[in-house]
Design an enzyme around this catalytic site. Structure first.
Site, PDB file in Angstrom:
ATOM      1  N   LYS A 183       0.955  -1.239  -0.091  1.00 26.80           N
ATOM      2  CA  LYS A 183      -0.053  -0.136   0.017  1.00 26.80           C
ATOM      3  C   LYS A 183       1.094   1.128  -0.021  1.00 26.80           C
ATOM      4  CE  LYS A 183      -4.373   0.595   2.062  1.00 26.80           C
ATOM      5  NZ  LYS A 183      -5.155   0.470   3.365  1.00 26.80           N
TER       6      LYS A 183
HETATM    7  C1  E4P Z   1      -8.348   1.420   2.973  1.00 26.40           C
HETATM    8  O1  E4P Z   1      -7.442   0.846   2.836  1.00 26.40           O
HETATM    9  C2  E4P Z   1      -8.193   1.887   4.496  1.00 26.40           C
HETATM   10  O2  E4P Z   1      -7.520   1.065   5.405  1.00 26.40           O
HETATM   11  C3  E4P Z   1      -9.330   2.132   5.328  1.00 26.40           C
HETATM   12  O3  E4P Z   1     -10.564   2.060   4.251  1.00 26.40           O
HETATM   13  C4  E4P Z   1      -9.492   3.676   5.844  1.00 26.40           C
HETATM   14  O4  E4P Z   1     -10.647   3.831   6.568  1.00 26.40           O
HETATM   15  P1  E4P Z   1     -10.934   5.019   7.627  1.00 26.40           P
HETATM   16  O5  E4P Z   1     -11.262   6.071   6.731  1.00 26.40           O
HETATM   17  O6  E4P Z   1     -12.273   4.458   8.175  1.00 26.40           O
HETATM   18  O7  E4P Z   1      -9.795   5.275   8.289  1.00 26.40           O
END
Ligand code: E4P
Length: 215
Positions: free
Chosen positions: A83
């Site tokens: 990521k």
């Molecule tokens: C996606 O890959 C992220 O881990 C996640 O969806 C972030 O979500 P949040 O805005 O609830 O932290």
């Protein structure tokens, strides 16, 4: 449409996997921190359960730092997806890693132009964060709509992971738009199974079944 589970909680992943509807997992440093254990230990446990893509995020800023982290992640799990935040250095790393066969997920995407750049860099996945946009007074799903259209126009192979999902309506809207993947918290996935009319219907059918079972 594929469902990924947006969590680093191994038990949640185990339970959801047993139901057969989860195709991958996304983690981030905040989700890992919630578990209070080492990232490597958690990811290795997840990899024993989940054969689909597991997104893993580090904190490298330069291309070199991101590449070094990616090499490490790839050792933890054969299905590791790195990521990478949407930055110039990040996109350099995306090109290198995808050429080497290490898949990438461009994260923290908040505009269609960022998603376009991620696709041009050759990312396997792009993650628009729709809940955070909604929180900020913008319509997150509008971004998904734009990305779906742009990728379709040019035949980009990058898969759209609708991320930062807060409730089941987000999943429904993402599915209607044709997004490839929704990454969902365990509680959102749980709520997708349920409807009070289903429960009431089962109860009634059970009662009526018993009435005739002994006839
Ligand atoms: C996606 O890959 C992220 O881990 C996640 O969806 C972030 O979500 P949040 O805005 O609830 O932290």
């Amino acid at each position: 449409m594929k469902f990924f589970l947006d969590t680093a909680n191994v038990e949640d992943i185990r339970k959801a996997s047993e139901l057969g509807v989860v195709d991958g997992v996304t983690t981030n440093p905040t989700l890992i921190a919630k578990e209070g254990r080492a990232q490597k230990e958690i990811i290795k446990e997840i990899a024993k359960i989940m054969k689909g893509p597991i997104s893993i995020e580090g904190n490298g800023c330069t291309c070199g730092e991101i590449l070094a982290e990616a090499e490490e992640f790839a050792k933890w799990a054969p299905n590791a997806v790195v990521k990478i935040p949407m930055t110039k250095e990040g996109m350099k790393a995306v090109r290198v890693l995808e050429k080497k066969g290490i898949r990438t997920n461009v994260t923290l995407v908040f505009s269609a132009n960022q998603a376009l750049i991620a696709a041009k860099a050759g990312a396997s996945f792009v993650s628009p964060f729709i809940g955070r946009l909604d929180d900020n007074g913008q319509i997150g799903m509008g971004l998904v709509q734009d990305i779906v259209q742009i990728y379709k126009n040019y035949g980009f192979k990058t898969e759209i992971i609708v991320a930062s999902i807060r409730h089941p309506i987000h999943v429904l809207e993402a599915a209607k738009l044709g997004a490839h993947i929704a990454t969902v918290p365990a509680k959102v996935l749980e709520s997708m199974w349920c409807h009070p009319l289903t429960e009431a219907g089962i109860k009634r059918f059970c009662e009526d079944f018993k009435k005739t079972a002994k006839l």
